[in-house]
Motif scaffolding. Structure first.
Motif, PDB file in Angstrom:
ATOM      1  N   MET A   1       0.830  -1.201   0.000  1.00 15.60           N
ATOM      2  CA  MET A   1       0.000   0.000   0.000  1.00 15.60           C
ATOM      3  C   MET A   1       0.871   1.260   0.000  1.00 15.60           C
ATOM      4  SD  MET A   1      -3.204  -0.935   0.014  1.00 15.60           S
ATOM      5  CE  MET A   1      -4.197   0.381   0.699  1.00 15.60           C
ATOM      6  N   TYR A   2       0.391   2.263  -0.693  1.00 15.53           N
ATOM      7  CA  TYR A   2       1.075   3.554  -0.728  1.00 15.53           C
ATOM      8  C   TYR A   2       0.232   4.589   0.003  1.00 15.53           C
ATOM      9  CZ  TYR A   2       3.908   1.289  -4.271  1.00 15.53           C
ATOM     10  OH  TYR A   2       4.748   0.420  -4.923  1.00 15.53           O
ATOM     11  N   GLU A   3       0.911   5.596   0.537  1.00 13.03           N
ATOM     12  CA  GLU A   3       0.238   6.632   1.316  1.00 13.03           C
ATOM     13  C   GLU A   3      -0.084   7.833   0.435  1.00 13.03           C
ATOM     14  OE1 GLU A   3      -0.731   6.566   4.461  1.00 13.03           O
ATOM     15  OE2 GLU A   3       0.158   4.632   5.033  1.00 13.03           O
ATOM     16  N   ILE A   4      -1.360   8.281   0.489  1.00 12.75           N
ATOM     17  CA  ILE A   4      -1.763   9.468  -0.247  1.00 12.75           C
ATOM     18  C   ILE A   4      -2.395  10.457   0.715  1.00 12.75           C
ATOM     19  CG2 ILE A   4      -3.998   8.427  -0.886  1.00 12.75           C
ATOM     20  CD1 ILE A   4      -3.869  10.105  -3.489  1.00 12.75           C
ATOM     21  N   LEU A   5      -2.021  11.705   0.599  1.00 11.85           N
ATOM     22  CA  LEU A   5      -2.604  12.786   1.401  1.00 11.85           C
ATOM     23  C   LEU A   5      -3.520  13.595   0.477  1.00 11.85           C
ATOM     24  CD1 LEU A   5      -2.850  14.501   3.959  1.00 11.85           C
ATOM     25  CD2 LEU A   5      -0.754  15.696   3.273  1.00 11.85           C
ATOM     26  N   ILE A   6      -4.811  13.598   0.783  1.00 19.80           N
ATOM     27  CA  ILE A   6      -5.821  14.284  -0.025  1.00 19.80           C
ATOM     28  C   ILE A   6      -6.218  15.565   0.686  1.00 19.80           C
ATOM     29  CG2 ILE A   6      -8.105  14.103  -1.090  1.00 19.80           C
ATOM     30  CD1 ILE A   6      -7.746  11.005  -0.834  1.00 19.80           C
ATOM     31  N   VAL A   7      -6.091  16.693  -0.001  1.00 16.89           N
ATOM     32  CA  VAL A   7      -6.339  17.989   0.637  1.00 16.89           C
ATOM     33  C   VAL A   7      -7.356  18.772  -0.191  1.00 16.89           C
ATOM     34  CG1 VAL A   7      -5.257  20.012   1.656  1.00 16.89           C
ATOM     35  CG2 VAL A   7      -3.892  17.938   1.291  1.00 16.89           C
ATOM     36  N   ASP A   8      -8.486  19.103   0.443  1.00 16.24           N
ATOM     37  CA  ASP A   8      -9.533  19.875  -0.236  1.00 16.24           C
ATOM     38  C   ASP A   8     -10.459  20.445   0.829  1.00 16.24           C
ATOM     39  OD1 ASP A   8     -11.604  20.870  -1.851  1.00 16.24           O
ATOM     40  OD2 ASP A   8     -11.305  19.293  -3.337  1.00 16.24           O
ATOM     41  N   ASP A   9     -10.890  21.697   0.643  1.00 19.50           N
ATOM     42  CA  ASP A   9     -11.817  22.279   1.612  1.00 19.50           C
ATOM     43  C   ASP A   9     -13.248  21.828   1.370  1.00 19.50           C
ATOM     44  OD1 ASP A   9     -11.771  23.666  -0.787  1.00 19.50           O
ATOM     45  OD2 ASP A   9     -12.496  25.525   0.123  1.00 19.50           O
ATOM     46  N   SER A  10     -13.468  21.035   0.344  1.00 20.88           N
ATOM     47  CA  SER A  10     -14.789  20.468   0.071  1.00 20.88           C
ATOM     48  C   SER A  10     -14.823  19.013   0.521  1.00 20.88           C
ATOM     49  CB  SER A  10     -15.113  20.550  -1.428  1.00 20.88           C
ATOM     50  OG  SER A  10     -16.259  19.773  -1.735  1.00 20.88           O
ATOM     51  N   VAL A  11     -15.637  18.741   1.531  1.00 20.79           N
ATOM     52  CA  VAL A  11     -15.771  17.365   2.024  1.00 20.79           C
ATOM     53  C   VAL A  11     -16.351  16.467   0.947  1.00 20.79           C
ATOM     54  CG1 VAL A  11     -16.853  15.899   3.752  1.00 20.79           C
ATOM     55  CG2 VAL A  11     -15.981  18.141   4.410  1.00 20.79           C
ATOM     56  N   LEU A  12     -17.250  17.015   0.134  1.00 20.17           N
ATOM     57  CA  LEU A  12     -17.849  16.223  -0.943  1.00 20.17           C
ATOM     58  C   LEU A  12     -16.795  15.773  -1.948  1.00 20.17           C
ATOM     59  CD1 LEU A  12     -21.192  18.143  -1.641  1.00 20.17           C
ATOM     60  CD2 LEU A  12     -20.903  15.927  -0.506  1.00 20.17           C
ATOM     61  N   ASP A  13     -15.873  16.672  -2.282  1.00 19.28           N
ATOM     62  CA  ASP A  13     -14.803  16.309  -3.216  1.00 19.28           C
ATOM     63  C   ASP A  13     -13.887  15.247  -2.619  1.00 19.28           C
ATOM     64  OD1 ASP A  13     -15.703  17.957  -5.195  1.00 19.28           O
ATOM     65  OD2 ASP A  13     -14.344  19.604  -4.732  1.00 19.28           O
ATOM     66  N   ILE A  14     -13.597  15.372  -1.341  1.00 23.43           N
ATOM     67  CA  ILE A  14     -12.770  14.362  -0.675  1.00 23.43           C
ATOM     68  C   ILE A  14     -13.460  13.005  -0.723  1.00 23.43           C
ATOM     69  CG2 ILE A  14     -11.900  13.577   1.564  1.00 23.43           C
ATOM     70  CD1 ILE A  14     -11.148  16.436   2.193  1.00 23.43           C
ATOM     71  N   ASP A  15     -14.759  12.996  -0.406  1.00 30.40           N
ATOM     72  CA  ASP A  15     -15.514  11.731  -0.436  1.00 30.40           C
ATOM     73  C   ASP A  15     -15.515  11.136  -1.841  1.00 30.40           C
ATOM     74  OD1 ASP A  15     -16.064  11.876   2.231  1.00 30.40           O
ATOM     75  OD2 ASP A  15     -18.072  12.719   1.982  1.00 30.40           O
ATOM     76  N   LEU A  28      -3.878   2.322  -2.261  1.00 33.24           N
ATOM     77  CA  LEU A  28      -3.600   3.558  -1.542  1.00 33.24           C
ATOM     78  C   LEU A  28      -4.251   3.561  -0.170  1.00 33.24           C
ATOM     79  CD1 LEU A  28      -4.264   6.126  -4.426  1.00 33.24           C
ATOM     80  CD2 LEU A  28      -2.029   5.402  -3.572  1.00 33.24           C
ATOM     81  N   HIS A  29      -3.500   4.012   0.816  1.00 35.09           N
ATOM     82  CA  HIS A  29      -4.053   4.303   2.135  1.00 35.09           C
ATOM     83  C   HIS A  29      -4.175   5.815   2.249  1.00 35.09           C
ATOM     84  CE1 HIS A  29      -3.803   5.286   6.481  1.00 35.09           C
ATOM     85  NE2 HIS A  29      -4.636   4.268   6.570  1.00 35.09           N
ATOM     86  N   ALA A  30      -5.401   6.308   2.421  1.00 34.78           N
ATOM     87  CA  ALA A  30      -5.661   7.745   2.312  1.00 34.78           C
ATOM     88  C   ALA A  30      -5.716   8.434   3.670  1.00 34.78           C
ATOM     89  CB  ALA A  30      -6.966   7.984   1.560  1.00 34.78           C
ATOM     90  N   THR A  31      -5.087   9.602   3.726  1.00 34.95           N
ATOM     91  CA  THR A  31      -5.216  10.550   4.833  1.00 34.95           C
ATOM     92  C   THR A  31      -5.777  11.839   4.241  1.00 34.95           C
ATOM     93  OG1 THR A  31      -3.306   9.584   5.947  1.00 34.95           O
ATOM     94  CG2 THR A  31      -3.981  11.789   6.656  1.00 34.95           C
ATOM     95  N   THR A  32      -6.657  12.509   4.977  1.00 32.06           N
ATOM     96  CA  THR A  32      -7.307  13.699   4.422  1.00 32.06           C
ATOM     97  C   THR A  32      -7.049  14.937   5.277  1.00 32.06           C
ATOM     98  OG1 THR A  32      -9.386  13.302   5.609  1.00 32.06           O
ATOM     99  CG2 THR A  32      -9.138  12.278   3.437  1.00 32.06           C
ATOM    100  N   ALA A  33      -7.164  16.091   4.641  1.00 26.77           N
ATOM    101  CA  ALA A  33      -7.059  17.384   5.326  1.00 26.77           C
ATOM    102  C   ALA A  33      -7.952  18.373   4.592  1.00 26.77           C
ATOM    103  CB  ALA A  33      -5.614  17.873   5.348  1.00 26.77           C
ATOM    104  N   VAL A  34      -8.528  19.337   5.319  1.00 28.73           N
ATOM    105  CA  VAL A  34      -9.499  20.265   4.718  1.00 28.73           C
ATOM    106  C   VAL A  34      -8.876  21.605   4.334  1.00 28.73           C
ATOM    107  CG1 VAL A  34     -11.479  19.186   5.850  1.00 28.73           C
ATOM    108  CG2 VAL A  34     -10.242  21.044   7.006  1.00 28.73           C
ATOM    109  N   LEU A  53       0.783  13.449  -2.874  1.00 34.93           N
ATOM    110  CA  LEU A  53      -0.038  14.563  -2.382  1.00 34.93           C
ATOM    111  C   LEU A  53      -1.031  14.906  -3.480  1.00 34.93           C
ATOM    112  CD1 LEU A  53      -0.748  16.950  -0.465  1.00 34.93           C
ATOM    113  CD2 LEU A  53       0.982  18.271  -1.713  1.00 34.93           C
ATOM    114  N   PHE A  54      -2.319  14.872  -3.137  1.00 34.71           N
ATOM    115  CA  PHE A  54      -3.381  15.203  -4.080  1.00 34.71           C
ATOM    116  C   PHE A  54      -4.118  16.403  -3.504  1.00 34.71           C
ATOM    117  CE2 PHE A  54      -7.414  14.688  -6.323  1.00 34.71           C
ATOM    118  CZ  PHE A  54      -7.009  14.271  -7.574  1.00 34.71           C
ATOM    119  N   THR A  55      -3.889  17.585  -4.067  1.00 37.64           N
ATOM    120  CA  THR A  55      -4.396  18.795  -3.418  1.00 37.64           C
ATOM    121  C   THR A  55      -5.120  19.731  -4.372  1.00 37.64           C
ATOM    122  OG1 THR A  55      -3.751  20.747  -2.131  1.00 37.64           O
ATOM    123  CG2 THR A  55      -2.157  19.946  -3.751  1.00 37.64           C
TER     124      THR A  55
END
Length: 299
Positions: A1-15, A28-34, A53-55
């Motif tokens: 598994m690889y680590e991905i950090l997903i960053v978006d101020d839209s919770v809907l987009d993160i989902d 991918l193992h996902a971590t999120t930030a707003v 990093l996906f931002t």
């Protein structure tokens, strides 16, 4: 598994992104930030390394471009994908100067997302293979250099230079073939057991050498420190591998070359035939001669 950090101020987009990761079975193992600041704190914490990093670009507190700059500074090998609903070429140009790998537009096309991430994962895997090959090549070159020094096949200048890198040698000997069969596993076990830096050389199926690096010198002012390390190795060889391992060690101080010290250790290790019950053999100039409790004793 690889680590991905997903960053978006839209919770809907993160989902949505999390859904696509699951839909396409991406490893991918996902971590999120707003927002960017929250993501930056996770990067600075260093609790995990993020492969991707996906931002988003437009976010409060810190935008995606600034976050990308900080990510590149903190974690140069992290792949970066920027996505945004703003079709502005200036963002793309800035992203290129930062070292962003890809730029996706909102709304995200699922197939494009899967293809982009899969391409980055393949690049990460390829880099890993190349790094592993480079490490293997480096280890082989170092081992060859150490072997030449043991056999006194280097110039005096080269011998002096390599001797200056190390403070002590530790010779390990088994009656039965061991080091060729368990070479990599045993070396990894030594790295777990020994609280100092060293280089390892597998000489024969029954013999290996530990080159203790010079930066540990402050620890070895007392001979007991090395003796304790030898006892630990001997116990581990017996308990975990079922092998009786004889060990002796010597100092490289006084401009003694590696080959000279190795020859002295060879003579010392041969004395095991007279005292087969003893596994730790102290140098001839040792100030210690008492027995050690347990099944390990020494001359």
């Amino acid at each position: 598994m690889y680590e991905i950090l997903i960053v978006d101020d839209s919770v809907l987009d993160i989902d949505c992104i999390l859904f696509l990761i699951d839909k396409y079975k991406l490893p991918l193992h996902a971590t999120t930030a707003v927002n960017g600041q929250e993501a930056l704190r996770q990067l600075q914490a260093g609790e995990r390394h993020f492969d991707i990093l996906f931002t988003d670009i437009k976010m409060p507190l810190m935008d995606g471009l600034e976050l990308s700059r900080e990510t590149r500074r903190l974690s140069p090998d992290t792949r970066i994908i920027i996505f945004s609903g703003y079709n502005d070429f200036e963002y793309a140009k800035t992203a290129i100067t930062i070292g962003v790998q890809d730029y996706l537009m909102k709304p995200i096309v699922p197939a494009d997302f899967a293809a982009t991430v899969s391409r980055l994962i393949s690049a990460i895997e390829e880099d890993g293979r190349l790094a592993e090959q480079m490490q293997k090549r480096t280890r082989l070159l170092k081992s060859h250099r150490l072997l030449l020094s043991v056999n006194n096949c280097l110039s005096k200048e080269e011998m002096d230079a390599i001797s200056d890198e190390y403070s002590h040698l530790m010779l390990l000997e088994c009656e039965e073939e061991f080091f060729s069969q368990e070479a990599l596993d045993f070396q990894e076990k030594l790295e777990e057991l020994l609280p100092f830096t060293f280089d390892y050389l597998n000489l024969y199926p029954t013999r290996s050498l530990i080159f203790i690096r010079q930066d540990n010198e402050a620890r070895f002012k007392k001979e007991s420190y090395l003796l304790s390390a030898a006892q630990t190795i001997s116990l581990s060889a017996g308990e975990e591998y079922g092998r009786k391992c004889y060990i002796t060690f010597g100092s490289l101080q006084g401009r003694a070359s590696i080959s000279q010290v190795y020859q002295r250790l060879e003579k010392k290790i041969e004395t095991r035939f007279f005292f087969p019950e003893r596994t730790c053999l102290l140098p001839d100039n040792s100030m210690q001669s008492q027995s050690v409790s347990g099944h390990i004793s020494m001359i």
